[in-house]
Design a protein around this motif. Structure first.
Motif: not given
Length: 127
Positions: A79-82, A86-88, A90-100, A102-111
C-alpha cells in the motif's frame, strides 16, 4: 528502536487522518489541488481509514515486530509503495505542488520501515 519507528508511523497516520478528516480544504490548498465537495468527502473517508489503520499500527507495534504477521507487513508495504508511486507520478506531472515530494519522502521512510520488518521476519532464527 523498531517498535518506536512503527509507533511513529502509526502516529503520523493518525495525525494525517485527523487533518484529512477535519480540514480537507486546507489539505487540498497545501497540495495545490482544486477541491470539490465530492473530493472533500473522499478525503474525509480516507482520513477515517488512516486514523483506524494508524491506531491499529500504533497499538500493535507496542509488542514489537514479532507481533506482526508477514501478510500484515506485506499489505502495508504494498500500500505504501503504491501510494508513493502515485504521489511521485503526480508531483512529476505537476498535478500537486512541492508538498508532494515531502509526502513521497514520508512514504519512502515508511516503505523502508516495513521492508526492514518484513526482512527481519523472514530471516532464519539461529539456535
Amino acid at each position: 528502536m523498531l517498535t518506536l519507528m512503527l509507533r511513529n508511523k502509526g502516529m503520523i497516520m493518525v495525525s494525517l487522518g485527523l487533518l484529512f478528516l477535519l480540514a480537507p480544504a486546507v489539505t487540498f490548498e497545501w497540495l495545490g489541488l482544486p477541491a470539490s465537495a465530492g473530493d472533500a468527502l473522499f478525503l474525509r473517508l480516507f482520513g477515517l481509514l488512516s486514523i483506524a489503520m494508524g491506531s491499529s499500527l500504533f497499538l500493535h507495534a507496542a509488542h514489537g515486530a514479532a507481533s506482526f504477521t508477514a501478510a500484515e507487513v506485506l499489505v502495508f508495504l504494498v500500500a505504501d509503495s503504491a501510494a508513493c508511486w502515485l504521489i511521485v507520478h503526480a508531483a512529476l506531472a505537476g498535478t500537486i505542488g512541492a508538498l508532494g515530494y515531502l509526502l513521497a519522502l514520508l512514504y519512502l521512510s515508511s516503505i523502508s520501515i516495513f521492508a526492514y520488518v518484513f526482512w527481519v521476519q523472514r530471516r532464519p532464527v539461529s539456535a
